[in-house]
Design an enzyme around this catalytic site. Sequence first.
Site, PDB file in Angstrom:
ATOM      1  N   CYS A  83       0.841  -1.199   0.000  1.00 29.78           N
ATOM      2  CA  CYS A  83       0.000   0.000   0.000  1.00 29.78           C
ATOM      3  C   CYS A  83       0.881   1.256   0.000  1.00 29.78           C
ATOM      4  O   CYS A  83       1.589   1.505  -0.962  1.00 29.78           O
ATOM      5  CB  CYS A  83      -0.993  -0.030   1.156  1.00 29.78           C
ATOM      6  SG  CYS A  83      -2.315   1.195   0.984  1.00 29.78           S
ATOM      7  N   HIS A 187      -3.852  -4.607  -0.389  1.00 28.92           N
ATOM      8  CA  HIS A 187      -3.473  -5.233   0.872  1.00 28.92           C
ATOM      9  C   HIS A 187      -3.573  -6.751   0.754  1.00 28.92           C
ATOM     10  O   HIS A 187      -4.664  -7.319   0.909  1.00 28.92           O
ATOM     11  CB  HIS A 187      -4.386  -4.758   2.004  1.00 28.92           C
ATOM     12  CG  HIS A 187      -4.173  -3.328   2.389  1.00 28.92           C
ATOM     13  ND1 HIS A 187      -3.215  -2.955   3.306  1.00 28.92           N
ATOM     14  CD2 HIS A 187      -4.772  -2.194   1.971  1.00 28.92           C
ATOM     15  CE1 HIS A 187      -3.241  -1.642   3.448  1.00 28.92           C
ATOM     16  NE2 HIS A 187      -4.177  -1.154   2.642  1.00 28.92           N
ATOM     17  N   GLU A 189      -2.667  -8.897   2.859  1.00 31.25           N
ATOM     18  CA  GLU A 189      -3.048  -9.430   4.179  1.00 31.25           C
ATOM     19  C   GLU A 189      -4.546  -9.329   4.437  1.00 31.25           C
ATOM     20  O   GLU A 189      -5.056  -9.933   5.381  1.00 31.25           O
ATOM     21  CB  GLU A 189      -2.250  -8.724   5.276  1.00 31.25           C
ATOM     22  CG  GLU A 189      -2.710  -7.326   5.632  1.00 31.25           C
ATOM     23  CD  GLU A 189      -2.266  -6.235   4.663  1.00 31.25           C
ATOM     24  OE1 GLU A 189      -2.545  -5.055   4.948  1.00 31.25           O
ATOM     25  OE2 GLU A 189      -1.655  -6.567   3.615  1.00 31.25           O
TER      26      GLU A 189
END
Length: 211
Positions: A83, A187, A189
């Site tokens: 990001c 992202h 994650e």
Amino acid sequence: MIHNMIAIIDYDAGNIKSVEKAVISLGETPIVTRDPSVIRSADHVILPGVGNFGDAMGKLEAYGLVDVVKAVVSAGTPFLGICLGQQLLFESSEESPGVPGLGILKGTCRRFRADAGLKIPQIGWNDLKLSHDGRLFRGIADGSYVYFVHTYYCHAEDRSVVTASCTYADEADASVECGNVFACQFHPEKSGRVGLKILSNFLAVGKEAVC
């Protein structure tokens, strides 16, 4: 099984915990740190980030991490920006005029157009257009959806480093790869199974020729 030593750089720019949890879920034991010696000795280094470009560069400077990041990259250590961590790899951003980025990649970060009838920032899932065989995307289908939260997007000067793009108000460089340097605007994650596969692909990369 031999585990990697994975350093997640903590420079008060957010989103550390979710990245740490995702890496742990892959069977690794990452170290969240701003200790230069630990970062330099890591097998893999991750630079997450959310927030303002200028503020984040100020934090990296304040903690003495700008030269550390550049040294890690120069040493060929696999490096992943996430990001804001991707945006910081570039030379500048319209978000913070006059503030130089890390300059590891040539290019700039631009603000999404406000006249496209879309809410800015982009928050939510978007599909990826895979540009070529980026190593982060091995086993990932073109058109896979990942999770974004951003107002600014990267535009690489060298288009050959762009491994994935997405279209929102503009076409944005969603992921880049140059030697040992990898980054994604989205992202991983927070991107479910696809995101974990992307992180797993990064952790499988060995020491590389320098970007």
